[in-house]
Design an enzyme around this catalytic site. Sequence first.
Site, mmCIF file in Angstrom:
data_model
loop_
_atom_site.group_PDB
_atom_site.id
_atom_site.type_symbol
_atom_site.label_atom_id
_atom_site.label_comp_id
_atom_site.label_asym_id
_atom_site.label_seq_id
_atom_site.Cartn_x
_atom_site.Cartn_y
_atom_site.Cartn_z
ATOM 1 N N GLU A 181 -6.260 4.751 8.280
ATOM 2 C CA GLU A 181 -6.247 6.012 7.731
ATOM 3 C C GLU A 181 -7.850 6.759 7.317
ATOM 4 O O GLU A 181 -7.811 8.320 7.474
ATOM 5 C CB GLU A 181 -5.062 6.803 6.960
ATOM 6 N N LYS A 222 -0.304 4.282 -0.673
ATOM 7 C CA LYS A 222 -0.344 5.436 -0.262
ATOM 8 C C LYS A 222 0.234 6.659 -0.773
ATOM 9 O O LYS A 222 -0.199 6.429 -1.440
ATOM 10 C CB LYS A 222 -0.568 5.744 1.692
ATOM 11 N N ASN A 242 1.167 -0.848 -0.092
ATOM 12 C CA ASN A 242 0.002 -0.200 0.174
ATOM 13 C C ASN A 242 1.171 1.443 0.692
ATOM 14 O O ASN A 242 1.190 1.762 1.251
ATOM 15 C CB ASN A 242 -0.708 0.160 1.083
ATOM 16 N N GLY A 246 4.781 1.349 4.743
ATOM 17 C CA GLY A 246 6.384 2.251 4.199
ATOM 18 C C GLY A 246 7.052 1.254 3.786
ATOM 19 O O GLY A 246 7.974 1.421 2.642
ATOM 20 N N HIS A 278 -9.530 0.618 5.476
ATOM 21 C CA HIS A 278 -8.183 1.174 5.858
ATOM 22 C C HIS A 278 -8.380 2.284 7.039
ATOM 23 O O HIS A 278 -9.527 2.824 6.950
ATOM 24 C CB HIS A 278 -7.327 1.703 5.014
ATOM 25 N N GLY A 338 2.420 2.808 10.280
ATOM 26 C CA GLY A 338 3.682 3.390 10.281
ATOM 27 C C GLY A 338 4.038 4.351 11.962
ATOM 28 O O GLY A 338 4.558 5.286 11.946
ATOM 29 N N GLU A 373 -4.880 -5.007 11.007
ATOM 30 C CA GLU A 373 -4.067 -4.211 11.711
ATOM 31 C C GLU A 373 -4.380 -3.242 12.481
ATOM 32 O O GLU A 373 -5.378 -2.391 12.631
ATOM 33 C CB GLU A 373 -4.234 -2.850 9.951
ATOM 34 N N SER A 432 3.444 -1.648 10.137
ATOM 35 C CA SER A 432 4.929 -1.643 10.629
ATOM 36 C C SER A 432 5.920 -3.159 9.899
ATOM 37 O O SER A 432 6.144 -3.424 10.743
ATOM 38 C CB SER A 432 5.247 -1.266 12.085
HETATM 39 C C1 PEP Z 1 -0.142 -0.380 5.875
HETATM 40 O O1 PEP Z 1 -0.901 0.899 5.181
HETATM 41 O O2 PEP Z 1 -1.165 -0.166 5.783
HETATM 42 C C2 PEP Z 1 0.389 -0.038 6.841
HETATM 43 C C3 PEP Z 1 0.469 -1.360 7.638
HETATM 44 O O3 PEP Z 1 1.386 0.828 7.378
HETATM 45 P P1 PEP Z 1 2.938 0.597 7.515
HETATM 46 O O4 PEP Z 1 3.247 -0.794 6.760
HETATM 47 O O5 PEP Z 1 3.343 1.316 7.352
HETATM 48 O O6 PEP Z 1 2.895 0.603 9.335
#
Ligand code: PEP
Length: 264
Positions: A98, A11, A9, A247, A96, A186, A180, A225
């Site tokens: 976010e 983003k 992803n 990330g 998601h 993040g 998640e 993460s």
């Molecule tokens: C995500 O985009 O769903 C995510 C888990 O991001 P990150 O791996 O950066 O924590």
Amino acid sequence: MGRKLVVGNWKMNLLQKEAKELSCAIVDLIGKNYDNCEVVLVPPYTALREVGNCISGSNIDLGAQNVFGKSRGAYTGEISAPMLVDAGCKWVIIGHSERRHLLGETDEQIRKKISLSISYGLKVILCVGETETQREEAVSGSKDISTKKRDIFSPIKTQIENALGAFDEQGLLDIVIAYEPVWAIGTGKNATSLEIAEIHQCIRELLVEMFPDSGNNVRILYGGSVKTGNISDIMSVDEVDGVLVGGASLSVDSFFKIVKLIGS
Ligand code: PEP
């Protein structure tokens, strides 16, 4: 159960040129014949075409980060499921954290998005997870372990029931769940193997309760993460069917290492 799944992803990152470079580099490394695990790249809308061109002819699929709950009309700034299909998407991420927490997306909107996406043949990655406050409240006080576990799972249970309650067994075939924990996205803090295993087991039990015929076949991913340093631990959890990577999917080296490790 299908193959393990790795979703990158991106983003709101990367301009078209950067997205082209990254996706072409991923295709070069993973190769056209790589099929040890399923890989999906999820760029921003503006880079769907570039990434779609780079992955064309490879085993990598294209996904989108969001969709609207109507197929067309006067909804300025939104994008519909048929538009995503038209742009080459096979997958869409829905719910998601976010979007839920920064943009106020509700369970009802999420349910509509899933329903419409499936009707247009898109496969859905439904994200669920508890916030840090919800987890802290659930584990506070003098409760026994099973009550704590039940309370930690409670917001996730509600998200899944509200999102999928109206679907039949057939609808479930095109859905993947991504657990998640919001506090791990993040932030560099990832859930422990035990925490992941507990929630994945609860999700599986709930899915089987809701969908006795197909609940066992739904893939459950972990996200939060994920990086090269923790991917082995995460994948050592039996209940994990793949990962949603934010990330670390923006670097060809780390994304490739994650894919290789999962597919090996
Ligand atoms: C995500 O985009 O769903 C995510 C888990 O991001 P990150 O791996 O950066 O924590």
